[in-house]
Design a protein around this motif. Sequence first.
Motif, PDB file in Angstrom:
ATOM      1  N   ASN A 126     -30.108 -47.636   6.649  1.00  0.00           N
ATOM      2  CA  ASN A 126     -31.016 -46.483   6.792  1.00  0.00           C
ATOM      3  C   ASN A 126     -30.341 -45.338   7.531  1.00  0.00           C
ATOM      4  O   ASN A 126     -30.502 -44.172   7.164  1.00  0.00           O
ATOM      5  CB  ASN A 126     -32.308 -46.889   7.503  1.00  0.00           C
ATOM      6  CG  ASN A 126     -33.207 -47.723   6.624  1.00  0.00           C
ATOM      7  OD1 ASN A 126     -33.130 -47.656   5.394  1.00  0.00           O
ATOM      8  ND2 ASN A 126     -34.066 -48.514   7.246  1.00  0.00           N
ATOM      9  N   ARG A 129     -27.965 -43.623   5.183  1.00  0.00           N
ATOM     10  CA  ARG A 129     -28.711 -42.779   4.232  1.00  0.00           C
ATOM     11  C   ARG A 129     -29.150 -41.469   4.887  1.00  0.00           C
ATOM     12  O   ARG A 129     -29.071 -40.404   4.271  1.00  0.00           O
ATOM     13  CB  ARG A 129     -29.924 -43.533   3.706  1.00  0.00           C
ATOM     14  CG  ARG A 129     -29.561 -44.573   2.688  1.00  0.00           C
ATOM     15  CD  ARG A 129     -30.801 -45.195   2.074  1.00  0.00           C
ATOM     16  NE  ARG A 129     -30.391 -46.243   1.158  1.00  0.00           N
ATOM     17  CZ  ARG A 129     -30.961 -47.428   1.067  1.00  0.00           C
ATOM     18  NH1 ARG A 129     -32.011 -47.729   1.815  1.00  0.00           N
ATOM     19  NH2 ARG A 129     -30.523 -48.321   0.208  1.00  0.00           N
ATOM     20  N   GLN A 130     -29.610 -41.545   6.118  1.00  0.00           N
ATOM     21  CA  GLN A 130     -30.045 -40.332   6.822  1.00  0.00           C
ATOM     22  C   GLN A 130     -28.874 -39.376   7.031  1.00  0.00           C
ATOM     23  O   GLN A 130     -29.017 -38.165   6.895  1.00  0.00           O
ATOM     24  CB  GLN A 130     -30.683 -40.690   8.158  1.00  0.00           C
ATOM     25  CG  GLN A 130     -32.035 -41.350   8.013  1.00  0.00           C
ATOM     26  CD  GLN A 130     -32.585 -41.846   9.345  1.00  0.00           C
ATOM     27  OE1 GLN A 130     -31.920 -41.759  10.372  1.00  0.00           O
ATOM     28  NE2 GLN A 130     -33.803 -42.369   9.321  1.00  0.00           N
ATOM     29  N   GLU A 132     -26.200 -39.195   5.124  1.00  0.00           N
ATOM     30  CA  GLU A 132     -25.889 -38.633   3.804  1.00  0.00           C
ATOM     31  C   GLU A 132     -26.864 -37.528   3.444  1.00  0.00           C
ATOM     32  O   GLU A 132     -26.465 -36.472   2.958  1.00  0.00           O
ATOM     33  CB  GLU A 132     -25.928 -39.725   2.737  1.00  0.00           C
ATOM     34  CG  GLU A 132     -24.752 -40.655   2.782  1.00  0.00           C
ATOM     35  CD  GLU A 132     -24.859 -41.793   1.779  1.00  0.00           C
ATOM     36  OE1 GLU A 132     -25.816 -41.807   0.967  1.00  0.00           O
ATOM     37  OE2 GLU A 132     -23.994 -42.670   1.797  1.00  0.00           O
ATOM     38  N   GLN A 133     -28.151 -37.739   3.685  1.00  0.00           N
ATOM     39  CA  GLN A 133     -29.156 -36.738   3.351  1.00  0.00           C
ATOM     40  C   GLN A 133     -28.981 -35.486   4.202  1.00  0.00           C
ATOM     41  O   GLN A 133     -29.195 -34.379   3.733  1.00  0.00           O
ATOM     42  CB  GLN A 133     -30.554 -37.315   3.502  1.00  0.00           C
ATOM     43  CG  GLN A 133     -30.883 -38.328   2.432  1.00  0.00           C
ATOM     44  CD  GLN A 133     -32.197 -39.048   2.683  1.00  0.00           C
ATOM     45  OE1 GLN A 133     -32.817 -38.895   3.730  1.00  0.00           O
ATOM     46  NE2 GLN A 133     -32.601 -39.863   1.719  1.00  0.00           N
ATOM     47  N   HIS A 138     -27.292 -36.401  -1.917  1.00  0.00           N
ATOM     48  CA  HIS A 138     -28.415 -37.146  -2.463  1.00  0.00           C
ATOM     49  C   HIS A 138     -28.009 -38.035  -3.623  1.00  0.00           C
ATOM     50  O   HIS A 138     -28.643 -39.028  -3.907  1.00  0.00           O
ATOM     51  CB  HIS A 138     -29.525 -36.184  -2.905  1.00  0.00           C
ATOM     52  CG  HIS A 138     -29.979 -35.308  -1.775  1.00  0.00           C
ATOM     53  ND1 HIS A 138     -30.737 -35.793  -0.735  1.00  0.00           N
ATOM     54  CD2 HIS A 138     -29.740 -34.006  -1.500  1.00  0.00           C
ATOM     55  CE1 HIS A 138     -30.968 -34.814   0.129  1.00  0.00           C
ATOM     56  NE2 HIS A 138     -30.366 -33.728  -0.309  1.00  0.00           N
ATOM     57  N   PRO A 140     -25.301 -40.628  -5.258  1.00  0.00           N
ATOM     58  CA  PRO A 140     -24.207 -41.498  -4.798  1.00  0.00           C
ATOM     59  C   PRO A 140     -22.830 -40.968  -5.154  1.00  0.00           C
ATOM     60  O   PRO A 140     -21.881 -41.142  -4.418  1.00  0.00           O
ATOM     61  CB  PRO A 140     -24.482 -42.836  -5.493  1.00  0.00           C
ATOM     62  CG  PRO A 140     -25.931 -42.818  -5.815  1.00  0.00           C
ATOM     63  CD  PRO A 140     -26.293 -41.375  -6.032  1.00  0.00           C
ATOM     64  N   TRP A 143     -21.277 -38.603  -2.534  1.00  0.00           N
ATOM     65  CA  TRP A 143     -20.607 -39.239  -1.410  1.00  0.00           C
ATOM     66  C   TRP A 143     -19.151 -39.511  -1.763  1.00  0.00           C
ATOM     67  O   TRP A 143     -18.252 -39.238  -0.984  1.00  0.00           O
ATOM     68  CB  TRP A 143     -21.312 -40.539  -1.029  1.00  0.00           C
ATOM     69  CG  TRP A 143     -20.698 -41.191   0.160  1.00  0.00           C
ATOM     70  CD1 TRP A 143     -20.893 -40.872   1.454  1.00  0.00           C
ATOM     71  CD2 TRP A 143     -19.723 -42.242   0.163  1.00  0.00           C
ATOM     72  NE1 TRP A 143     -20.130 -41.650   2.267  1.00  0.00           N
ATOM     73  CE2 TRP A 143     -19.398 -42.501   1.505  1.00  0.00           C
ATOM     74  CE3 TRP A 143     -19.102 -42.984  -0.835  1.00  0.00           C
ATOM     75  CZ2 TRP A 143     -18.485 -43.478   1.866  1.00  0.00           C
ATOM     76  CZ3 TRP A 143     -18.183 -43.950  -0.465  1.00  0.00           C
ATOM     77  CH2 TRP A 143     -17.896 -44.177   0.865  1.00  0.00           C
TER      78      TRP A 143
END
Length: 148
Positions: A126, A129-130, A132-133, A138, A140, A143
């Motif tokens: 998690n 993901r945060q 990355e956001q 958004h 894959p 990234w």
Amino acid sequence: MLVRELMTTDLVTAPAETTMQQAAKRMLSARVGSIIITTDGTPTGIVTESDALTVGYAADRPFSEVPVQAAMSHPLVTIEPTATVRTATNRMVDDEVKKLPVMSDLELHGILTMTDIVRSHSDLVNEARQIEQGRGLHDPDDWRRSKE
């Protein structure tokens, strides 16, 4: 995520003069897979379940006759409480260990184990993901492209 957020602070320690029988008893009583060995109160080594098996096989003597120093891994591979979990996992892989005593200077704060990391896997995912956001990643594939 930082090491101090995942580490276990309820530690089992024993002085270097301890026998393997005493160390094994303490590990079993506390239901832990390792014990930190100290010399004059300073952490100097660690005995893991694997170390106990190895010395039990190699020594071919009762644990009551085997000094804990014969089994302990040393010097200690440690990590700072302010290090990232990624840094800790890299150190575990590089040094081929599953348990890292958490220390700053000579003060023992806790221990980080592979079990601690696995238990926190969803929190780590998690957090990734945060991050990355927050970077606007958004998709894959975004990234992967950002790493190139």
